[in-house]
Scaffold this motif. Structure first.
Motif, short mmCIF file in Angstrom:
data_model
loop_
_atom_site.label_atom_id
_atom_site.label_comp_id
_atom_site.label_asym_id
_atom_site.label_seq_id
_atom_site.Cartn_x
_atom_site.Cartn_y
_atom_site.Cartn_z
N LEU A 222 0.72 -1.23 -0.04
CA LEU A 222 -0.09 0.16 -0.03
C LEU A 222 0.87 1.26 0.01
O LEU A 222 0.53 2.21 -0.75
N ARG A 223 2.00 1.38 0.72
CA ARG A 223 2.88 2.25 0.94
C ARG A 223 3.50 2.51 -0.56
O ARG A 223 3.46 3.72 -0.93
N MET B 59 2.05 1.68 -3.39
CA MET B 59 1.32 2.15 -4.47
C MET B 59 0.81 3.90 -4.21
O MET B 59 0.68 4.58 -5.10
N VAL B 60 0.69 4.15 -2.83
CA VAL B 60 0.29 5.29 -2.51
C VAL B 60 1.39 6.38 -2.94
O VAL B 60 1.38 7.46 -3.32
N GLU B 61 2.76 6.01 -2.79
CA GLU B 61 3.81 7.04 -2.93
C GLU B 61 3.92 7.04 -4.57
O GLU B 61 4.03 8.27 -5.14
N PHE C 194 1.17 6.91 -6.75
CA PHE C 194 0.15 7.63 -7.19
C PHE C 194 0.07 9.11 -6.51
O PHE C 194 -0.22 10.15 -7.33
N THR C 195 0.68 9.48 -5.35
CA THR C 195 0.91 10.61 -4.98
C THR C 195 1.89 11.55 -5.81
O THR C 195 1.75 12.70 -6.30
#
Length: 89
Positions: A70-71, A73-75, A77-78
């Motif tokens: 999750l980290r 993928m979030v990094e 997309f951010t």
């Protein structure tokens, strides 16, 4: 937005997919190989025997590696959304 930028973003996305999926696929492959060796040594020819251990192994991999995945993928997309105005212009 140029074609080169789209290709670069696509390449980065594919690398993220490969990195995020690797723990689950690797653990599933390892468990499948162990079950296959067990079946070969015991002469058990049940085809559905490999599915349950693989499902459990992938579920455990999701539980263990979930926060890391999750980290990542979030990094990604951010980074895409934060740099989007600079990339478009």
């Amino acid at each position: 937005m140029s074609g080169d930028l789209v290709i670069q973003i696509g390449q980065e996305a594919l690398m993220i997919v490969i990195i995020v999926a690797a723990p689950m696929l690797g653990l599933g492959l390892t468990v499948g190989l162990m079950v296959s060796v067990f079946q070969a040594t015991t002469s058990i020819q049940e085809q559905t025997l490999a599915f349950i251990p693989k499902i459990i192994a992938v579920f455990v991999a999701i539980l263990v590696f979930g926060p890391w995945m999750l980290r990542i993928m979030v990094e990604f997309f951010t980074g895409i959304f934060v740099n989007l105005p600079a990339r478009i212009g």
